[in-house]
Write an enzyme that holds these catalytic residues in place. Structure first.
Site, PDB file in Angstrom:
ATOM      1  N   TYR A  50       0.817  -1.274  -0.034  1.00 14.13           N
ATOM      2  CA  TYR A  50       0.105   0.313   0.144  1.00 14.13           C
ATOM      3  C   TYR A  50       0.782   1.284   0.063  1.00 14.13           C
ATOM      4  O   TYR A  50       1.963   1.079   0.620  1.00 14.13           O
ATOM      5  CB  TYR A  50      -0.844  -0.089   1.367  1.00 14.13           C
ATOM      6  N   GLU A  51       0.268   2.330  -0.388  1.00  8.61           N
ATOM      7  CA  GLU A  51       1.350   3.506  -0.824  1.00  8.61           C
ATOM      8  C   GLU A  51       1.667   4.198   0.568  1.00  8.61           C
ATOM      9  O   GLU A  51       2.503   4.950   0.577  1.00  8.61           O
ATOM     10  CB  GLU A  51       0.614   4.382  -1.715  1.00  8.61           C
ATOM     11  N   SER A  52       1.144   3.808   1.628  1.00  4.43           N
ATOM     12  CA  SER A  52       1.453   4.496   2.964  1.00  4.43           C
ATOM     13  C   SER A  52       2.838   3.903   3.311  1.00  4.43           C
ATOM     14  O   SER A  52       3.398   4.290   4.114  1.00  4.43           O
ATOM     15  CB  SER A  52       0.639   4.117   3.857  1.00  4.43           C
TER      16      SER A  52
END
Lengths: 261, 285
Positions: A50-52
């Site tokens: 996930y881009e986090s």
């Protein structure tokens, strides 16, 4: 099993596109559900990112946001956001990006920015987030969104992330070496770009859906491939895994903590 | 050396009208308490910078504290629109909002360039996308070695960056854990910085030699505000209140309910009110 909703069919059909070998950059919402169903059924060793910054995450409930604590708690490791976008995405380490969108056109370009003119929008949507570079830097892109005239439009007001641009070899002409969108999974059918023109074409129709329904729900004159198959219906395992995680997710997100900050 | 201050002092000294202000935290560790103090002190004409504006910037925009915003994704994650942001862009209420819109990759690179004291960032980005047509701050640069054309965006150099972290020691050294987002870059890119923390401890004891630590000499002010990231979360302290994020959709949809919420929960509230979010979770754990 024939007792399932179109949305369940969409999520399960989307999950089947993924395999154990995929390193998948996961968009929030429908893509996140599909990716985690894949992990909980036929692709237990898939790497979900996930881009986090969470890499190799295995959430027990679906995250509401792209950075829920659940993602970090269950990740193999977590990196900063600049590292995520620079080393892992731009570095070419991601095989598959899984995106949703508000609007799509026949060449699988996506809009999540505005409806109406950019300077005076009728509807201001959230914007691109990671999508512009996910779309260009992942090896290939899957897209999942429900088929509707509002969503599948003749002309996008704004191209947030490029799919196949104007079609044909447009990506190559812009210097892109990645495949771009290779499958679009909807609640009625599955689309693939035509090998030459790159126009999205129906290749598989979900059980109980007619060609007329597909034509009626698409904003452009949609084409069907020469050979169109019926999408296999969800198995009992697929459906129970999906329903279980949805139920866990609902309980987790509603919580009791509605008081003000 | 960072000074350990009250929240009111830290904001009064470091956030000025007209400043470019970055409040960072990628879903995690969003500095809500500090943002509310900025609203209480009536700061105006701020140029807000943040990758994911989230509810906090919806609040700052809704009270009219912002003249502009630089961002890359302006929604309520998993829920839908930021209604105050939309009202400002679509209807100029309560005032027009100048927007400078980027992608996440560009914002992350721009913060990193700021931290590295470079004038701009470059990336292989925006290919075939429309944002460069509407944002004059997205330009291109040709690699002098290969001839490849890359996207270029200006470095982000905030007047002040505000973040929330798990803990600091009494000297003002700060530790961050979990999803660390762009906070380190955002602090190092800024002229001044405020860090609110869950705890101030005698010994920082970073869990690994590779932990994310901001040394006291790179931070301007440290403030003890337990619960200060609520309704986002502080890894190891309390979870994200997804229920509040869902509830915000109704609160913010209407100008009246929004104003009433701000009066009750921001204007008539204190930083100490955030502590109950941390305490309740600790009791439950």
């Amino acid at each position: 099993m024939t007792d399932f909703t179109p949305t369940e069919m969409m999520t399960i059909a989307a999950s089947r596109e993924l395999s154990n070998d995929d390193v998948c950059f996961v968009g929030i919402g429908a893509p996140s559900a599909a990716c985690n169903i894949a992990r909980l059924t036929h692709a237990p060793d898939i790497t979900l990112i996930y881009e986090s910054g969470t890499v190799g995450t295995k959430p027990d409930v679906l995250p509401l946001s792209i950075g829920d604590g659940e993602l970090c708690d269950t990740a193999l490791f977590t990196v900063s956001v600049p590292e995520m976008f620079r080393y892992w995405l731009q570095g070419g380490r991601i095989t598959t990006g899984f995106l949703g969108g508000a609007q799509i056109d026949r060449f699988a370009n996506l809009n999540t920015t505005v409806v109406g003119p950019y300077d005076h929008p009728k509807v201001r949507l959230p914007g691109g987030g990671g999508a512009p570079e996910i779309a260009s830097n992942c090896g290939r892109i899957f897209i999942t969104m429900a088929l509707s005239k509002r969503g599948f439009v003749e002309k996008l007001p704004f191209i947030t992330s490029m799919g196949h641009g104007e079609g044909g070899d447009h990506r190559e002409r812009l210097g892109m070496k990645t495949q771009g969108p290779t499958r679009v999974i909807t609640d009625l059918c599955i689309l693939e770009p035509d090998p030459e023109t790159k126009e999205l074409t129906v290749v598989s129709i979900h059980h109980g859906v007619t060609r007329e329904e597909i034509v009626e729900n698409c904003g452009w004159a949609i084409k069907f491939a020469d050979t169109v198959i019926e999408t296999p219906v969800p198995t009992e395992t697929e459906l129970s895994v999906l329903r279980d995680i949805n139920a866990r997710t609902k309980r987790a997100h509603q919580g009791t903590d509605k008081e003000a900050a | 050396m960072a000074r350990i201050l009250s929240l009111a002092e830290a904001v009064a000294e470091n956030v000025k009208d007209g400043d470019t202000v970055a409040m960072e935290g990628f879903t995690h560790l969003i500095p809500y308490a500090a943002g509310h103090e900025v609203i209480r002190q009536g700061r105006k004409d701020l140029f807000l910078v943040r990758m994911t504006p989230d509810i906090l910037y919806d609040q700052l925009i809704g009270v009219g504290a912002a003249r502009g915003m630089k961002f890359s994704w302006g929604g309520n994650p998993g829920v839908g629109s930021l209604h105050r942001f939309r009202d400002a862009v679509e209807n100029q209420w309560p005032r027009p909002l100048e927007i400078e819109e980027h992608s996440h990759a560009a914002m992350a690179n721009a913060y990193e360039a700021g931290a590295a004291n470079l004038p701009f960032a470059m990336l292989r980005g925006y290919i075939g996308a429309d944002l460069p047509k509407v944002n004059p701050n997205i330009k291109s640069i040709t690699c002098p070695f290969t001839g490849e054309v890359l996207a270029a965006v200006p470095a982000i150099r905030p007047d002040v960056t505000i973040i929330h972290a798990q803990r600091a020691d009494r000297k003002g050294n700060v530790l961050l854990e979990g999803i660390v987002g762009v906070q380190k870059e955002a602090v190092l890119a800024a002229r001044r910085s405020i860090v609110t923390v869950e705890e101030i401890v005698d010994e920082l004891n970073p869990p690994s030699p590779n932990s994310v630590v901001l040394p006291t000499w790179a931070v301007t002010a440290v403030v003890h505000v337990p619960g200060g990231a609520f309704p986002s979360y502080a890894h190891g302290y309390y979870p994200r209140s997804n229920a509040f994020y869902i509830a915000w959709d109704e609160i913010a949809r209407d100008r009246e309910t929004f104003n009433a919420w701000i009066k009750e929960n921001v204007l008539d509230a204190k930083p100490e009110d955030f502590a109950r979010h941390a305490a309740k979770s600790a009791k439950a754990a």
